[in-house]
Structure formats: structure tokens, C-alpha cells
Design an enzyme around this catalytic site. Structure first.
Site, short mmCIF file in Angstrom:
data_model
loop_
_atom_site.label_atom_id
_atom_site.label_comp_id
_atom_site.label_asym_id
_atom_site.label_seq_id
_atom_site.Cartn_x
_atom_site.Cartn_y
_atom_site.Cartn_z
N ASP A 78 -35.79 23.80 -68.78
CA ASP A 78 -34.42 23.50 -68.37
C ASP A 78 -34.33 23.76 -66.87
O ASP A 78 -33.84 24.80 -66.44
CB ASP A 78 -33.47 24.41 -69.15
CG ASP A 78 -32.05 23.87 -69.19
OD1 ASP A 78 -31.81 22.78 -68.65
OD2 ASP A 78 -31.18 24.54 -69.78
N ARG A 86 -35.21 27.69 -63.87
CA ARG A 86 -36.14 28.56 -64.58
C ARG A 86 -37.33 28.91 -63.68
O ARG A 86 -37.70 30.07 -63.58
CB ARG A 86 -36.64 27.89 -65.86
CG ARG A 86 -35.53 27.45 -66.80
CD ARG A 86 -34.73 28.60 -67.36
NE ARG A 86 -33.65 28.15 -68.23
CZ ARG A 86 -32.36 28.41 -68.06
NH1 ARG A 86 -31.97 29.10 -67.01
NH2 ARG A 86 -31.46 27.97 -68.91
N ARG A 148 -22.94 22.08 -62.09
CA ARG A 148 -24.09 21.40 -62.70
C ARG A 148 -23.86 19.90 -62.77
O ARG A 148 -24.80 19.14 -63.00
CB ARG A 148 -24.32 21.96 -64.11
CG ARG A 148 -24.59 23.44 -64.13
CD ARG A 148 -24.49 24.01 -65.54
NE ARG A 148 -25.51 23.47 -66.42
CZ ARG A 148 -25.51 23.66 -67.73
NH1 ARG A 148 -24.51 24.32 -68.31
NH2 ARG A 148 -26.48 23.16 -68.46
N HIS A 191 -21.71 28.11 -75.75
CA HIS A 191 -22.51 29.27 -76.11
C HIS A 191 -21.70 30.23 -76.97
O HIS A 191 -22.26 30.99 -77.76
CB HIS A 191 -23.00 30.01 -74.86
CG HIS A 191 -24.00 29.24 -74.08
ND1 HIS A 191 -23.65 28.38 -73.07
CD2 HIS A 191 -25.37 29.22 -74.13
CE1 HIS A 191 -24.74 27.85 -72.53
NE2 HIS A 191 -25.79 28.34 -73.15
N ASP A 263 -29.04 20.43 -77.99
CA ASP A 263 -28.89 21.61 -77.14
C ASP A 263 -29.35 22.81 -77.96
O ASP A 263 -29.59 22.70 -79.18
CB ASP A 263 -27.42 21.74 -76.71
CG ASP A 263 -27.24 22.55 -75.43
OD1 ASP A 263 -28.21 23.18 -74.97
OD2 ASP A 263 -26.13 22.54 -74.89
#
Length: 533
Positions: A78, A86, A148, A191, A263
Site C-alpha cells: 500500500d 510503507r 490521499r 476502519h 480493502d
């Protein structure tokens, strides 16, 4: 006679199929034995996270170990750059992110940045990148997309999504457009809960879907689902689990014939209601081909748990065998394509400064009339950074901000980073700043003396030190805006650096907007403040 304690050949076949459609993460910077065994038994994909990464050389060794087990293994990451990184989680991102690229609105620049990311991933042995975000950030209070996204306009997001796909894939790394059917018009972080898009099908088709169509036209072979409810298409099931959205809309109306990946399946938006087993089974049943897992639930136990859940669902008729066979075939087809694509493109590990170029071009500056003499800063300033709590897509330990690069450019710069918890604890801004690095302060100053100290050293307009106030996504955080205004009320000569998604209305003698919150965004701002550009 076959022993009853051994799995039947049918069970073994289904186990292999289940292993093919899972994309698990793992813990460690070398390949665990269970991953080697799983690859031998049919595992076709793995996902790398920040916990697997020390530096590019170590990642290249890790991926070489993985490819020794299967040269076409899908190794995903990701790496959006910007807020979600990352490879650079420990050093800070060297690229400003999508919002900055959309603000510059130069598709050649976007393509170059994406190619640079692809070059780095390719050299590290990674074949699939879960990027770009094709979400139109039409809700400025969106807690999980924000910077993003390439922006709030569908046309901007569409053309930069396509450019990003082209750039990344030109470097031999497969792109993935996310989060279908669009996560921009939401107000809940998936999340933690289930977001809902209230727009009509016509509004979604006009606003949220065009970037995905643009990605497909640019050659994207993977689309990632969103854990959100879109009642206009399906009032019951989140998109990740919905045949109406994944089959009827994505494949039927939009004609996508590539790989559909979920996801992170452990996210609360789907597991709170269905559990991780139920969400995994429903996702594949609903039309997903690959299930991403391991961001929060990494390891052999979770992998086997989900494998058995899929096998059991086929055996009891919940998951049609033809559906899991179709999904596994798509994964295998993509693995062969992405593996051959990587081998066809020569690796290039040449360094590039395109990220800093993009960050500099994205910087916007407003100077209050009569305050032009504030810049460049004379002498070392004091920097107050107001920091929000990061969502789980963003590693909260990733370096960002202006204080660090300013201290390199202007030695003697002092700083403090404050959070909402600091404010809640003290209730008064002037009581909470722990400033052990200011001149004449002990290592642990007596808090009772801080108000006067701040007035003299920082908030006093006659203070010798310039004050730089740095905010991140202030439009979404009332406490941050209040703290900023408190500081500026005493120091109208202060400089404001607005990182992340701007509201564009911050006061201050000088107001900088970076359109990003990465290390390189902070460097571009610091250069400008110090007069080094």
C-alpha cells in the site's frame, strides 16, 4: 483405505483454491516458514506492511526469498506515497501525495511521480501497488481520504488517476484503483464504522465513478472495493460484499474484467456485523476475487482460519464452488501477467528528486499586506506543531512537519508538537507547551511558570523569535483551529503553515498551504521560510 484423519482430495483442492484468493500479511522482515508452506500449497499473493520493512535493500532480499518459492507470486504493498507510505514509513515520505499533484494539475508531473514510485517498488521486487486512490474528496470533513485524493473535482481526479496508473505501470508495477465505488463523500472512517454514501445512483455515476472509468481506460488491471454502504445500489450490503455493486455495476455496467480485491477485510465496517470469517466468505460470494487481510490480523492462525471458513462455505453451499474457482482463476491470470510484466521491464534504481519538485510546485503562499518583511525568517524561530490523531491507513510514526527541516536550515530552531490530548489535559494552551529546548529552560520546567514563559518567549509580539504555527487538516479539527487562533491572537506576526487538506482561511502574517503533510512537503515549506529557494 484412506484414513479418515486425512483431508480428502476435494478438501485439499478447496483449500488450495481458498489459499489462492487470500492476500495475507505476515510479521517479520524475513519469510516465515508458514508462508513458504502456504506458497507451496497454492498461496498466490502476500501483502507487505511497514512492519516488514527496514530499508529498500532488506525489502529486495525479502521479495527475492518469496519469489524463490514462486516467481509469479503477487507481492503487494500500500504505497500511495504522501500520507500513506510503507517503504518510507520510518524516514518520512519523499513525495507530497495526491492532493499536491491535483493542486499543481500537471498530468505529466503526476505520471513522472508515479513512475518514480513504480521504479522504487520494482527495484524492491514488488509487483502490485494498492494505489492510486481514485476517490473524489467531495466531503472536506472526510476522516480517512483527505489528502490521499487528487482533490474535490471529478475531472481533476479522473485525469490524474489515469496519469498515475500509466506512470506506475510503465515501471513494471501493477496499479490498483481504489476505493470502489468511491470513498470521498463519506464522514466515517471504515476502519472503525460503516460509512454511508447518501447520493443517488445518478449523482454517484456523475461524480464518483468517472475516475474509475478513467483508470480502466488507462489500463488498470485491479480495482479495490470500499467498505461502505451505497443504498442507491444496495441498501443492505456494503460494497465489498455486494453483488449489485461488484457484479452488476463494476463488471456489468462499467465492463471491468480484471481482478477485484477487497480493502482490509478485518476493518470494523464489515467485521462488526459479519465477523472476519463471515465478511471474507460474503466478499468472495459477492464478487471479490482476492481478499486482503493482515493489516491488523497478520499471521498463520488468521490465514488458516479464513482458509477453513472459505472451504466450509463451499462445502455447506454458502459459497458456490464455481464462484471461488472463477476468483482463483482471475488471481492466477493476474499473477502470470504481473510477473511477466515485472520481468519485461528493466529495473531502475536511479535516485530522483521529482517528489521535492512536486512539493515545491504545490506550495501556495499568501502574505498579509504590510507583512512582506516577515520572510525570510531572520534567526531561528520557534515552531508549534498541532498534530491530529492519524487514521489507521496512515502510520502515526511517519515523520512529517516543518520543525525538523527548519532546524537543519536554521540551527537553533526550537519546537513543540501538541495534540488534542494535551489540550484536554490542561484546558489552556499556555499551560500545556512543554518547551525544554528553549533557551534558559531546565529539562523539565515547572508547569506553573509556563504561562508567563510562553508570553515572554513565544507569544509576546516583541519576542526576538519568529513564531511558526503548523497545522494538519485543521478544517476537520475544531480544537486545532481554536489553538491556532489562540496563538495568533497573541502573535499576529506569526507564520501559519497549513498541511494536509487546507481550509484556506487561516489568519497569520504569512500563510503557506502545502497540500500535503509529508516530510518533503515540510521541507518545501521550510526552504521557503528560510529563503533557500
Amino acid at each position: 483405505m484412506q484414513s479418515s484423519s486425512r483431508p480428502s482430495s476435494r478438501h485439499q483442492q478447496l483449500t488450495r483454491l481458498a489459499g489462492t484468493v487470500l492476500q495475507p500479511g505476515f510479521v517479520g522482515t524475513t519469510v516465515p516458514d508458514w508462508v513458504r508452506r502456504a506458497i507451496a500449497d497454492g498461496l498466490t499473493s502476500v501483502v507487505l506492511f511497514g512492519r516488514n520493512i527496514v530499508d529498500p535493500e532488506q525489502v529486495a532480499r525479502l521479495t527475492a526469498q518469496l519469489r524463490a518459492e514462486n516467481r509469479d507470486l503477487i507481492i503487494a504493498i500500500d504505497e500511495e506515497a504522501g500520507d500513506v507510505t510503507r517503504l518510507e514509513a520510518w524516514t518520512g515520505a519523499s513525495r507530497p501525495g495526491n492532493l499536491a499533484l491535483g493542486a499543481v494539475d500537471d498530468i505529466d508531473l503526476t505520471e513522472s511521480v508515479a513512475r518514480d514510485i513504480g521504479r522504487e517498488l520494482h527495484a524492491a521486487g514488488i509487483s502490485l501497488n494498492y494505489a492510486p486512490s481514485a476517490d473524489v474528496n467531495s466531503n472536506p470533513l472526510n476522516p480517512v481520504i483527505g489528502a490521499r485524493s487528487f482533490g474535490a473535482r471529478t475531472d481533476v481526479v479522473s485525469r490524474h488517476t489515469a496519469a498515475w496508473v500509466r506512470g506506475l505501470q510503465s515501471a513494471g508495477v501493477a496499479a490498483c484503483a481504489k476505493h470502489f465505488p468511491g470513498h470521498g463523500d463519506t464522514a466515517v472512517d471504515s476502519h472503525h464504522g460503516l460509512p454511508q454514501v447518501s447520493a443517488s445512483a445518478e449523482e454517484i455515476a456523475a461524480t464518483a465513478l468517472p475516475p474509475f472509468v478513467a483508470a480502466m481506460e488507462a489500463g488498470v488491471r485491479v480495482v479495490m472495493t470500499a467498505h461502505l454502504l451505497a443504498p442507491a445500489y444496495d441498501p443492505e450490503l456494503p460494497a465489498t460484499l455486494s453483488p449489485r455493486i461488484l457484479v452488476d455495476l463494476l463488471r456489468g455496467e462499467l465492463g471491468f474484467d480484471g481482478l477485484v480485491v477487497t480493502d482490509g477485510i478485518e476493518m470494523s465496517a464489515v467485521t462488526a456485523r459479519y465477523g472476519i470469517d463471515g465478511a471474507t466468505v460474503r466478499a468472495v460470494t459477492g464478487g471479490a476475487d482476492a481478499v486482503c487481510v493482515g493489516g491488523e490480523h497478520a499471521g498463520e492462525a488468521t490465514f488458516h482460519q479464513l482458509t477453513e471458513a472459505l472451504v466450509g462455505a463451499v462445502l455447506d453451499g454458502t459459497l458456490p464452488e464455481a464462484r471461488i474457482c472463477e476468483a482463483a482463476a482471475r488471481v492466477a491470470e493476474f499473477a502470470a501477467w504481473s510477473g511477466s510484466r515485472m520481468r519485461a521491464v528493466a529495473a531502475d534504481d536511479a535516485a530522483s528528486d521529482i517528489g521535492l519538485v512536486a512539493a515545491r510546485r504545490a506550495l501556495r503562499v499568501r502574505t498579509e499586506q504590510g507583512r512582506e518583511s516577515v520572510l525570510p525568517l531572520v534567526g531561528a524561530p520557534h515552531v508549534v506543531e498541532l498534530s491530529p490523531t492519524m487514521n489507521l491507513a496512515v502510520d502515526g510514526q511517519t515523520p512529517w512537519g516543518v520543525a525538523a527541516p527548519l532546524s537543519d536550515l536554521l540551527p537553533g530552531t526550537t519546537s513543540v508538537r501538541l495534540t488534542e490530548a494535551d489540550l484536554a489535559e490542561s484546558g489552556e494552551l499556555s499551560d500545556l507547551a512543554d518547551l525544554p529546548d528553549l533557551p534558559d529552560l531546565p529539562d523539565r520546567p515547572d508547569r506553573s511558570g509556563l504561562p508567563d514563559l510562553l508570553e515572554r518567549k513565544v507569544l509576546d509580539p516583541a519576542a526576538e523569535r519568529s513564531l511558526v504555527v503548523v497545522v494538519r487538516d485543521a478544517a476537520r479539527h475544531d480544537w486545532m483551529s481554536a489553538a491556532m487562533n489562540r496563538l495568533l491572537g497573541s502573535r499576529p506576526d506569526a507564520v501559519v503553515v497549513e498541511m494536509g487538506v487546507p481550509n484556506g482561511t487561516a489568519p497569520g502574517a504569512v500563510h503557506l498551504i502545502t497540500h500535503g503533510a509529508t516530510r518533503v512537503s515540510g521541507l518545501a515549506a521550510a526552504e521557503f521560510l528560510a529563503g533557500r529557494r
